[in-house]
Design an enzyme around this catalytic site. Structure first.
Site: not given
Ligand code: THU
Length: 164
Positions: A64, A66, A75, A77, A114, A117
Site C-alpha cells: 500500500n 499512502e 491498497c 491488492e 476493502c 479492491c
C-alpha cells in the site's frame, strides 16, 4: 405479493498456522510479508503486502502507498493487480495472498480486503474467466482461504450491467 427470503453461504477454509498450507501458499505468504515491509504508510502505519502467483508460476508483489492527500492512497491488492495487468496482460492470476502488519498494535485476525479492491479483483476474475484464490493472513498465522473473489463480493456491479 409473496416475499421470498433467500441467503448466500460464503465458503472458506481457516487454518491456525501457515504450516498447514500448501508449500505454494506458504511461499506466497512469505512474499506478501516481504512486500508489506515496502509499504509507504506513514499516516495509518498499517503496512500491507500482496503477492500474486500467475499461471506461469511467476510471483509479483505490491504494497500500500499512502499520500498526504488521503484519497490518493492505494491498497496493496490494487497495486499488484494493476501492475500485473500491464506487465503480463494475457497471463491469468491463480492466487493472491495478503499480509497486514500494523505497526501500532497486534492484529490477530487476517486482514480483509476493502470493497474497492474486491470490486477490482472481481472484474479481473471475470475478464480472465478463471477464479482467483484469495489467501488472507497476518503475524498470528491464522489464515483464511476463499476460492474466488466473487464469493466475497456477492451481487457485485459488473461489465454486463453497463451493456445491453
Ligand atoms: N489497506 C490495504 O492495502 N489492503 C487492505 O486489504 C486493507 C487496507 C491499506 C490502505 C491504507 O493504506 C491502510 O491499509 C489503512 O487502511
Amino acid at each position: 405479493m409473496a416475499f421470498i427470503n433467500k441467503s448466500i453461504r460464503v465458503e472458506f477454509t481457516e487454518v491456525d498456522s501457515v504450516s498447514e498450507l500448501s508449500s505454494n501458499n506458504q511461499e506466497l505468504i512469505e512474499k506478501a510479508k516481504e512486500a508489506s515491509s515496502l509499504a509507504y504508510a506513514p499516516y495509518s502505519r498499517f503496512f500491507v503486502g500482496a503477492a500474486a502467483r500467475l499461471e506461469n508460476g511467476e510471483i509479483h508483489i505490491g504494497s500500500n502507498k499512502e499520500n498526504a492527500s488521503f484519497p490518493a492512497g492505494i491498497c496493496a491488492e490494487r497495486n499488484v493487480i494493476n501492475y500485473i495487468s500491464d506487465l503480463r496482460p494475457n497471463t491469468k492470476i491463480n492466487t493472491i495472498a495478503v499480509y497486514a502488519d500494523p505497526k501500532d498494535f497486534r492484529l490477530d485476525e487476517p486482514v480483509s480486503p476493502c470493497g474497492i479492491c474486491r470490486q477490482v479483483l472481481a472484474e479481473t476474475e471475470q475478464v480472465q474467466q478463471q477464479d482467483i484464490e484469495i489467501v488472507l493472513t497476518g503475524h498470528s498465522g491464522k489464515t483464511l482461504i476463499f476460492k474466488s473473489v466473487a464469493s466475497i463480493l456477492p451481487f457485485h456491479f459488473c461489465l454486463s450491467e453497463l451493456r445491453k
